[in-house]
Design a protein around this motif. Structure first.
Motif, PDB file in Angstrom:
ATOM      1  N   ASP A 152     -14.053  -5.144 -42.333  1.00  0.00           N
ATOM      2  CA  ASP A 152     -14.577  -3.856 -42.773  1.00  0.00           C
ATOM      3  C   ASP A 152     -15.980  -3.626 -42.225  1.00  0.00           C
ATOM      4  O   ASP A 152     -16.338  -2.507 -41.852  1.00  0.00           O
ATOM      5  CB  ASP A 152     -14.589  -3.782 -44.294  1.00  0.00           C
ATOM      6  CG  ASP A 152     -14.632  -2.353 -44.785  1.00  0.00           C
ATOM      7  OD1 ASP A 152     -13.693  -1.592 -44.455  1.00  0.00           O
ATOM      8  OD2 ASP A 152     -15.607  -1.997 -45.459  1.00  0.00           O
ATOM      9  N   ARG A 163     -17.153  -0.536 -39.868  1.00  0.00           N
ATOM     10  CA  ARG A 163     -18.230   0.382 -40.230  1.00  0.00           C
ATOM     11  C   ARG A 163     -19.234   0.554 -39.106  1.00  0.00           C
ATOM     12  O   ARG A 163     -19.924   1.586 -39.028  1.00  0.00           O
ATOM     13  CB  ARG A 163     -18.956  -0.117 -41.479  1.00  0.00           C
ATOM     14  CG  ARG A 163     -18.156   0.037 -42.760  1.00  0.00           C
ATOM     15  CD  ARG A 163     -18.935  -0.494 -43.937  1.00  0.00           C
ATOM     16  NE  ARG A 163     -20.227   0.176 -44.073  1.00  0.00           N
ATOM     17  CZ  ARG A 163     -21.210  -0.269 -44.834  1.00  0.00           C
ATOM     18  NH1 ARG A 163     -21.066  -1.400 -45.505  1.00  0.00           N
ATOM     19  NH2 ARG A 163     -22.341   0.405 -44.920  1.00  0.00           N
ATOM     20  N   ARG A 211     -12.100   6.309 -35.621  1.00  0.00           N
ATOM     21  CA  ARG A 211     -10.959   7.194 -35.867  1.00  0.00           C
ATOM     22  C   ARG A 211      -9.723   6.703 -35.100  1.00  0.00           C
ATOM     23  O   ARG A 211      -8.609   6.672 -35.642  1.00  0.00           O
ATOM     24  CB  ARG A 211     -11.302   8.621 -35.448  1.00  0.00           C
ATOM     25  CG  ARG A 211     -10.150   9.605 -35.655  1.00  0.00           C
ATOM     26  CD  ARG A 211     -10.611  11.037 -35.474  1.00  0.00           C
ATOM     27  NE  ARG A 211      -9.506  11.955 -35.696  1.00  0.00           N
ATOM     28  CZ  ARG A 211      -8.747  12.455 -34.729  1.00  0.00           C
ATOM     29  NH1 ARG A 211      -8.987  12.121 -33.462  1.00  0.00           N
ATOM     30  NH2 ARG A 211      -7.753  13.278 -35.009  1.00  0.00           N
ATOM     31  N   ARG A 271      -8.259   3.730 -36.916  1.00  0.00           N
ATOM     32  CA  ARG A 271      -7.470   4.124 -38.095  1.00  0.00           C
ATOM     33  C   ARG A 271      -6.102   4.657 -37.689  1.00  0.00           C
ATOM     34  O   ARG A 271      -5.073   4.278 -38.260  1.00  0.00           O
ATOM     35  CB  ARG A 271      -8.215   5.205 -38.887  1.00  0.00           C
ATOM     36  CG  ARG A 271      -9.499   4.775 -39.523  1.00  0.00           C
ATOM     37  CD  ARG A 271      -9.999   5.812 -40.511  1.00  0.00           C
ATOM     38  NE  ARG A 271     -10.283   7.108 -39.920  1.00  0.00           N
ATOM     39  CZ  ARG A 271     -11.459   7.484 -39.439  1.00  0.00           C
ATOM     40  NH1 ARG A 271     -12.469   6.620 -39.451  1.00  0.00           N
ATOM     41  NH2 ARG A 271     -11.641   8.694 -38.957  1.00  0.00           N
ATOM     42  N   LYS A 282      -7.429   1.429 -43.764  1.00  0.00           N
ATOM     43  CA  LYS A 282      -8.525   2.352 -43.507  1.00  0.00           C
ATOM     44  C   LYS A 282      -8.000   3.763 -43.249  1.00  0.00           C
ATOM     45  O   LYS A 282      -8.639   4.754 -43.607  1.00  0.00           O
ATOM     46  CB  LYS A 282      -9.364   1.862 -42.329  1.00  0.00           C
ATOM     47  CG  LYS A 282     -10.340   0.764 -42.727  1.00  0.00           C
ATOM     48  CD  LYS A 282     -11.280   1.279 -43.813  1.00  0.00           C
ATOM     49  CE  LYS A 282     -12.207   0.223 -44.340  1.00  0.00           C
ATOM     50  NZ  LYS A 282     -13.008   0.724 -45.478  1.00  0.00           N
ATOM     51  N   ASP A 289      -9.463   6.665 -45.357  1.00  0.00           N
ATOM     52  CA  ASP A 289     -10.434   7.538 -44.703  1.00  0.00           C
ATOM     53  C   ASP A 289      -9.837   8.747 -43.990  1.00  0.00           C
ATOM     54  O   ASP A 289     -10.593   9.596 -43.509  1.00  0.00           O
ATOM     55  CB  ASP A 289     -11.257   6.732 -43.687  1.00  0.00           C
ATOM     56  CG  ASP A 289     -12.064   5.616 -44.350  1.00  0.00           C
ATOM     57  OD1 ASP A 289     -12.184   5.644 -45.585  1.00  0.00           O
ATOM     58  OD2 ASP A 289     -12.549   4.732 -43.631  1.00  0.00           O
ATOM     59  N   GLU A 290      -8.510   8.804 -43.875  1.00  0.00           N
ATOM     60  CA  GLU A 290      -7.884   9.947 -43.209  1.00  0.00           C
ATOM     61  C   GLU A 290      -7.162  10.809 -44.249  1.00  0.00           C
ATOM     62  O   GLU A 290      -6.407  10.283 -45.071  1.00  0.00           O
ATOM     63  CB  GLU A 290      -6.871   9.489 -42.157  1.00  0.00           C
ATOM     64  CG  GLU A 290      -7.481   8.889 -40.908  1.00  0.00           C
ATOM     65  CD  GLU A 290      -8.172   9.922 -40.049  1.00  0.00           C
ATOM     66  OE1 GLU A 290      -7.810  11.118 -40.118  1.00  0.00           O
ATOM     67  OE2 GLU A 290      -9.102   9.540 -39.306  1.00  0.00           O
TER      68      GLU A 290
END
Length: 732
Positions: free
Chosen positions: A293, A297, A305, A308, A367, A371-372
């Motif tokens: 992670d 980050r 992106r 992911r 992720k 996050d999407e």
């Protein structure tokens, strides 16, 4: 190599080419031969090794086990177990690569996918890849698991191979993949696989690195003086990584990208992440999740992106165009992929192909979920599916431009197509290489909300299945495609899945199931008022009945097809039905009627520009003349057909024509020519594989009888040999 025979009444000096043999003076008759197995290729499939830190104890244990098996003259089998990311595969690769000089027959490798999203690899699928790697032509790979195991053990009985079975889920998955003979097999798994003990397996459990070794690994990753300058911080960092090599390398890669950053900064950041990352839940390896992670980050936003979205990919590995597809043209995919590789988040799979370590893939998918937005995940999944559908459809068009392809529908946004080549063979190779990904998309399509992709992708795989006989995937793809078509309420698609899938069932020997599917399609066509579609199923149903030995019923359906298909506007399909009818009536002894049907079919197919089936009609006509002892006419038709088929690499039909020529030569008393024809036919039938095994055995027996002096020829015309590639398939 065929045996070469050299005979001389005088002194002979020369060289024989093949396996090179230099001869001096040779007297008398000499036979020089070689075992055909000697010509099989040596596969070298192991991934490249990587540097190993402090695994000497485990390495020495593996070598002691191997030395013991050598003394006892038995195969060596070892299971390397441990946590994800602990270095099981790294250790196994180091050991097996050192053995290459002692095992010249090659190396086999398979990722058994215990952590794969769509479940572990099936043993029969892996055996199919192994057999092809050992030189078995795709058409000769058996259909069932039992048959593949038998052939695999036969091929490995006298070979010294190295085999790596990576990421196994159970002993039952591994056991069918163990080679015979005195080979070495290493199995890696997160579990200890105690069930392999009965197979003589030696267990090696790999623990995380001790702090000193982990610090050495961190120093190796950084390649600078920070570890030496900050030894306490380095030790704290590797302890936070739980001594797992994957975590140490990921953390080290982030530090290596920032030469000015102190190890203390990484220690502080990693420690702060530990509690928050519990939600990821990757097999309880908390510190690995923290390291991943943290690495995530620090990625630039475009690379994060891409990371992911690639986590949504359903297959084991992917080519670079997939990254272009998921980004929908935004950003430089090649540069972003390089960024992910530099961060140790992607692994190189060769030839512009990439794969995730299984823990990293799970992290990327998590992720994406975190996050999407859901809508963007759905769009990315659809772009991946559209990429494979469009690429497979393009390959299909190159391979079989006359195939009646059904319409494709794609989602919004640009569709990125892979370059599969303009050559049919290259396009087939592309489909075969991507088959695991294509099947993963098919299996995913209904649950992902785009069921039409499932049946359309199965339809696009038609030329691969027809030519390379991946029967397991053929049947599975069309079963899933049928379910998707029915779920969508698309009767036309359901009929295509039933007919194309039924042809696969025929090839796999499931004749009753094939008939059931063809009859279901006929019912759907009738309910839809589609007279042409229903008329076409007459041919399919007739073929199934012919394979079931119900010749009268088959002939009845073929006769109906010759009347109904022209009335519906499909004269070519009617000609194929007449060809099938002629084959059936010849089998019942009606040679004159068979000749009449063959002539009519040949004229119609010639007019339609169908070279392949025109040649098949000529073969049938030659067989009909042969049944009437009209040798000159039979020889003419068979020779013309053979000349046409050689340019099409249609091995089954070439063999059929050659057997006819062999029978003519035999019945005319030309034994030498007959033997040559039977030998050629045997080689052609063998190249076709399992679907022509009966014909191959018949040619082998006749050749043996001729060589032993038996003189009664088998009458080929009395033996109905239904074609390996069903003529009804051409209707699609």
């Amino acid at each position: 190599m065929r045996s070469h025979e050299l005979r001389s009444d005088n002194e002979l000096s020369g060289t024989v080419h093949g396996p090179t043999i230099q001869a001096g003076s040779v007297y008398g008759g000499i036979r020089i031969g070689s075992d055909p197995r000697d010509l099989s290729p040596s596969p070298w499939q192991l991934p490249p090794p990587v540097h190993v830190i402090d695994r000497s104890k485990e390495f020495e244990a593996l070598e002691r086990h191997r030395a013991r098996t050598v003394r006892e003259e038995r195969p060596a089998l070892a299971a390397v177990s441990g946590l994800g990311g602990v270095g099981k595969t790294t250790l196994a690769l180091k050991w097996l690569h050192t053995l290459r000089p002692h095992f010249p027959a090659g190396q086999l490798y398979a990722d058994l996918g215990a952590q794969a999203p769509d479940g572990p690899a099936l043993p029969e699928e892996v055996l199919g890849r192994f057999l092809r790697g050992l030189g078995v032509p795709p058409r000769q790979v058996p259909v069932t698991l039992a048959e593949r195991m038998t052939l695999y053990r036969s091929l490995t009985a006298d070979r010294r191979l190295v085999v790596l079975l990576d990421d196994a889920s159970t002993a039952a998955q591994v056991r069918p993949l163990l080679p015979a003979g005195r080979s070495v097999t290493a199995v890696t798994s997160r579990s200890r696989l105690p069930g392999l003990t009965v197979d003589g397996c030696y267990p090696v459990h790999v623990e995380p690195l001790d702090p000193e070794a982990a610090v050495e690994l961190l120093a190796d990753t950084l390649s600078d003086d920070r570890v030496a300058a900050q030894p306490d911080d380095a030790r704290t960092l590797v302890e936070l990584c739980a001594g797992l090599p994957l975590a140490v390398r990921v953390a080290g890669a982030r530090l290596a990208a920032r030469p000015e950053r102190r190890i203390t900064t990484m220690v502080r950041a990693l420690a702060e992440e530990r509690d928050r990352l519990e939600v990821l839940g990757i097999d309880g390896d908390h510190d690995v999740r923290a390291a991943l992670d943290l690495s995530y980050r620090t990625l630039p936003p475009p690379a994060a992106r891409l990371y992911r979205l690639l986590g949504l990919h359903p297959g084991p590995e992917f080519a670079s165009p997939v990254a272009v597809a998921v980004l929908a043209g935004e950003g430089n995919a090649a540069q972003l992929l390089d960024t992910l590789h530099e961060a140790s988040l992607l692994l190189d799979a060769g030839e512009e192909r990439h794969r995730f370590h299984d823990l990293v893939r799970l992290h990327a998918a998590a992720k994406a979920r975190a996050d999407e937005p859901g809508q963007e995940r759905e769009r990315a999944l659809r772009r991946i599916a559209d990429h494979y559908l469009a690429s497979a459809t393009r390959a299909e068009e190159v391979i079989d431009p006359q195939h009646r392809t059904m319409a494709r529908d794609y989602g919004p946004g640009p569709v990125v197509t892979a370059e599969s080549g303009h050559d049919p063979e290259a396009s087939l190779d592309w489909l075969e290489r991507e088959l695991p990904n294509l099947m993963a998309v098919i299996r995913q399509s209904r649950a992902a909300g785009f069921p039409s992709v499932g049946w359309q992708l199965a339809d696009a795989l038609w030329p691969l299945f027809l030519r390379r006989k991946f029967y397991d995937d053929w049947l599975a793809a069309h079963e899933e495609g049928l379910a998707a078509a029915e779920e969508s309420g698309d009767a036309d698609a359901a009929c295509r899945m039933l007919t194309s899938g039924g042809v696969g069932q025929l090839g796999a020997g499931n004749h009753d199931r094939a008939l059931e599917m063809f009859e279901h399609a006929a019912q759907l066509f009738e309910e839809a008022g589609d007279r042409l579609g229903r008329a076409r199923t007459l041919n399919y149903r007739g073929l199934a009945l012919q394979r079931l030995g119900r010749l009268d019923e088959a002939a009845g359906l073929f006769r109906r097809a010759t009347v109904e298909l022209p009335a519906c506007g499909d004269s070519r399909a009617a000609a194929l039905a007449r060809l099938n009818l002629g084959d059936v009536v010849l089998a019942t002894g009606l040679s004159q009627e068979a000749a009449r049907h063959a002539r009519a079919a040949r004229c119609a197919l010639l007019e339609a520009g169908d070279t392949y089936n025109t040649a098949r009609a000529a073969i049938l006509l030659g067989r009909a003349h042969l049944a009437q002892d009209e040798f000159d006419q039979a020889h003419e038709h068979l020779s013309v057909a053979l000349a046409a088929l050689r340019g099409l690499t249609a091995h089954y039909e070439m063999a059929h024509a050659t057997v006819g020529l062999a029978e003519i030569a035999e019945r005319r008393g030309h034994a030498h020519m007959a033997r040559a024809h039977y030998q050629e036919a045997l080689e052609l039938y063998t190249s076709v594989g399992r679907s022509a095994s009966t014909q191959a055995e018949s040619a082998r027996q006749r050749l043996g009888q001729l060589e032993s002096g038996e003189s009664e020829p088998r009458r080929q015309s009395d033996d109905p040999n239904p074609p390996a590639d069903s003529p009804a398939t051409s209707q699609e």
